[in-house]
Enzyme design. Structure first.
Site, PDB file in Angstrom:
ATOM      1  N   ASP A  77      38.414   0.539 -18.128  1.00 29.51           N
ATOM      2  CA  ASP A  77      39.353   1.552 -18.587  1.00 29.51           C
ATOM      3  C   ASP A  77      39.143   2.874 -17.864  1.00 29.51           C
ATOM      4  OD1 ASP A  77      41.194   2.829 -20.680  1.00 29.51           O
ATOM      5  OD2 ASP A  77      39.335   3.913 -21.056  1.00 29.51           O
ATOM      6  N   HIS A 116      41.900   4.874 -15.710  1.00 31.59           N
ATOM      7  CA  HIS A 116      42.320   6.264 -15.902  1.00 31.59           C
ATOM      8  C   HIS A 116      42.223   7.040 -14.588  1.00 31.59           C
ATOM      9  CE1 HIS A 116      43.062   6.652 -20.187  1.00 31.59           C
ATOM     10  NE2 HIS A 116      41.971   5.934 -20.450  1.00 31.59           N
ATOM     11  N   THR A 121      35.317   1.985 -29.018  1.00 30.79           N
ATOM     12  CA  THR A 121      35.328   0.565 -29.368  1.00 30.79           C
ATOM     13  C   THR A 121      34.105   0.150 -30.177  1.00 30.79           C
ATOM     14  OG1 THR A 121      36.693   0.070 -27.428  1.00 30.79           O
ATOM     15  CG2 THR A 121      35.543  -1.781 -28.469  1.00 30.79           C
ATOM     16  N   HIS A 156      47.296   5.185 -20.851  1.00 30.18           N
ATOM     17  CA  HIS A 156      47.504   3.819 -21.310  1.00 30.18           C
ATOM     18  C   HIS A 156      48.981   3.442 -21.226  1.00 30.18           C
ATOM     19  CE1 HIS A 156      43.709   4.224 -24.070  1.00 30.18           C
ATOM     20  NE2 HIS A 156      43.442   4.379 -22.782  1.00 30.18           N
ATOM     21  N   SER A 213      42.153   3.651 -27.527  1.00 28.01           N
ATOM     22  CA  SER A 213      41.084   2.680 -27.740  1.00 28.01           C
ATOM     23  C   SER A 213      40.602   2.664 -29.188  1.00 28.01           C
ATOM     24  CB  SER A 213      39.891   2.985 -26.820  1.00 28.01           C
ATOM     25  OG  SER A 213      40.219   2.731 -25.482  1.00 28.01           O
ATOM     26  N   ASP A 222      41.820  -4.128 -25.313  1.00 25.15           N
ATOM     27  CA  ASP A 222      42.367  -3.282 -26.368  1.00 25.15           C
ATOM     28  C   ASP A 222      43.738  -2.735 -25.996  1.00 25.15           C
ATOM     29  OD1 ASP A 222      41.206  -1.811 -24.338  1.00 25.15           O
ATOM     30  OD2 ASP A 222      40.101  -0.450 -25.644  1.00 25.15           O
ATOM     31  N   HIS A 223      43.994  -2.622 -24.690  1.00 24.64           N
ATOM     32  CA  HIS A 223      45.257  -2.092 -24.173  1.00 24.64           C
ATOM     33  C   HIS A 223      45.204  -2.182 -22.661  1.00 24.64           C
ATOM     34  CE1 HIS A 223      42.880   1.354 -22.973  1.00 24.64           C
ATOM     35  NE2 HIS A 223      42.426   1.441 -24.224  1.00 24.64           N
ATOM     36  N   GLU A 269      31.489  -5.012 -24.502  1.00 26.83           N
ATOM     37  CA  GLU A 269      32.641  -4.293 -23.945  1.00 26.83           C
ATOM     38  C   GLU A 269      32.413  -3.921 -22.493  1.00 26.83           C
ATOM     39  OE1 GLU A 269      35.594  -0.573 -25.004  1.00 26.83           O
ATOM     40  OE2 GLU A 269      33.431  -0.224 -25.089  1.00 26.83           O
TER      41      GLU A 269
END
Length: 460
Positions: free
Chosen positions: A262, A266, A146, A397, A93, A304-305, A257
């Site tokens: 995310d 995870h 971020t 990721h 990130s 971002d991914h 954000e």
């Protein structure tokens, strides 16, 4: 590839002339060619499978069609996310946010420094130099990777305390999210000395009428959206940030954000991830409504991914049951915690899941419960995955491209495929060309030069 000199004058000129092609849903046709305000929204970890899963999660099963979501309405392109070569093809990130904030690729862990650890001016720093207001609204701690990459600089994203200290020098007008752990009373006193209002309780946010404000509403992350379905924290923070930042006649840059998409990825937690996606979608719609009323505002949304390698369907079975997720009433973590504490845990778990486990499933949960909360949490997620037929390839990721969504003036700049650095370079190219003079603006926000960053010579 990174665009040289931010964006070529030809590309910008052609794009700004073609206002009819802007993805500006519901906005008046007389929108300006160049935005006064910029809102960039990042769904952290939000790979393409997340937006597709959210579509099916939101689908009305009583109709024949699959209804569109806000992501379908605003989709205009895609972006590659790879970091600097030293870190390979899969970004973290920090490197991804550095690319989105500065237009420069760096190593994994970098906070707006290049591979030689030299600071790089960010979109928000450049906006401040031009008299604009800046702000962040996030569901992680405000000094997480971020927001930190948009506001500050550090050789490591893990230096949370140093990043918190550095925020004093950013002069950001709105700082909303979690992170009380990293802002001790001595540091908060320095913020209040600089004119900031400090909020520690989310209920205080409604009464705020003027920037500057720092709101820290949790020790670290904000609560999972699935555990507080009526709180709508991110969309509420987004609305308040827009209200406060819009008081500056010179415009603003706002980062929003959906950080916990995310974190759920995870954890390979599909129920929690979809609830986070829903609140992120709500926040996007808040900005959409703002654009309808303020057609001088550009919205760009991306990720971002990708996180987790989510698959919609798994194990050779052509099936995915997103509707089952709507019945889940709490995060698996919360369900497991409460199930450990009560005797009649089976009925409690069934009520929280929205379905009754089979005899075999109940036995698996019982065996997990005897091993503690963490194991039971994992067993509940495994059960939900099996029932919905959800697959995951990683707890980290992946390197897949992400989607780009846009609306408002100059939205067509973001059509098609681009690199994540191109997004930053295009946004920077749309900032005012120079700072306003005393004679042509009123009531500006205070501007303090960013610590250790010289940006003046780099203004486009």
């Amino acid at each position: 590839m990174k665009l040289s000199n931010f964006v070529s004058a030809t590309l910008v000129s052609l794009s700004l002339l073609s206002s009819a092609s802007y993805a500006n849903i519901g906005s008046p046709t007389d929108a300006p060619s160049r935005p006064k305000n910029i809102v960039i929204m990042v769904g952290d970890g939000m790979g393409p499978s997340y937006t597709a899963a959210y579509r099916y999660y939101q689908d009305n099963p009583s109709t024949q069609e699959v209804e569109q979501t806000v992501f379908d309405r605003l989709l205009v392109g895609s972006a590659s996310t790879y970091p600097a070569a030293v870190s390979g093809y899969v970004t973290d990130s920090a490197a991804a946010a550095t690319a989105l904030a500065t237009g420069v690729k760096s190593y994994n862990g970098a906070i707006s420094v290049d591979v030689d650890k030299r600071t790089i001016p960010t979109l928000m720093e450049l906006a401040k130099k031009r008299g604009m207001s800046t702000g962040v609204a996030v569901t992680a701690q405000i000094n997480h990777a971020t927001p930190a990459a948009f506001l500050s600089h550090n050789e490591s994203r893990r230096h949370y305390d140093a990043l918190a200290q550095s925020y004093l020098d950013t002069d950001a007008d709105v700082l909303l999210g979690g992170g009380q752990k990293y802002f001790p009373e001595t540091l908060l006193a320095k913020f209040t000395d600089k004119g900031y209002q400090y909020l520690s309780d989310f209920s205080q946010l409604a009464a705020v009428e003027q920037p500057k404000v720092i709101g820290l509403f949790a020790q670290v992350q904000l609560p999972w959206a699935i555990d507080e379905p009526d709180a709508q924290r991110l969309s509420t923070m987004t609305q308040k940030a827009l209200t406060l930042l819009s008081q500056n006649e010179q415009g603003f840059v706002l980062l929003v954000e959906g950080s916990l998409i995310d974190w759920a990825g995870h954890n390979n937690d599909i129920a929690t991830a979809m609830a986070e996606m829903h609140e992120f979608a709500n926040a996007i719609e808040v900005v959409e409504q703002y654009i309808r009323q303020n057609n001088d505002t550009l919205l760009v949304v991306t990720a971002d991914h990708d996180t987790g390698g989510l698959s919609i369907g798994a194990n050779g079975d052509y099936r995915w049951d997103g509707q089952l997720l709507k019945a889940v009433q709490a995060s698996p973590d919360a369900i497991a915690t409460s199930a450990i504490a009560v005797d009649d845990w089976q009925s409690h778990v069934a009520q929280q899941l929205g379905f009754t486990p089979t005899e075999d499933e109940a036995q698996q949960l019982s065996n997990a419960r005897m091993q503690g909360q963490k194991v039971l949490d994992g067993a509940i997620k495994t059960l939900i995955d099996a029932r919905t037929n959800t697959g995951w390839t990683s707890s980290g990721h992946t390197g897949v491209d992400v989607q780009v969504f846009a609306s408002g003036p100059a939205a067509s700049l973001f059509h098609g495929h681009q690199d994540n650095t191109d997004i930053a370079n295009k946004l920077i190219s749309l900032l005012p060309k120079k700072a306003p003079t005393a004679s042509n603006h009123s009531a500006p926000s205070k501007s303090v030069a960013p610590a250790k960053v010289e940006t003046e010579a780099l203004l486009p």
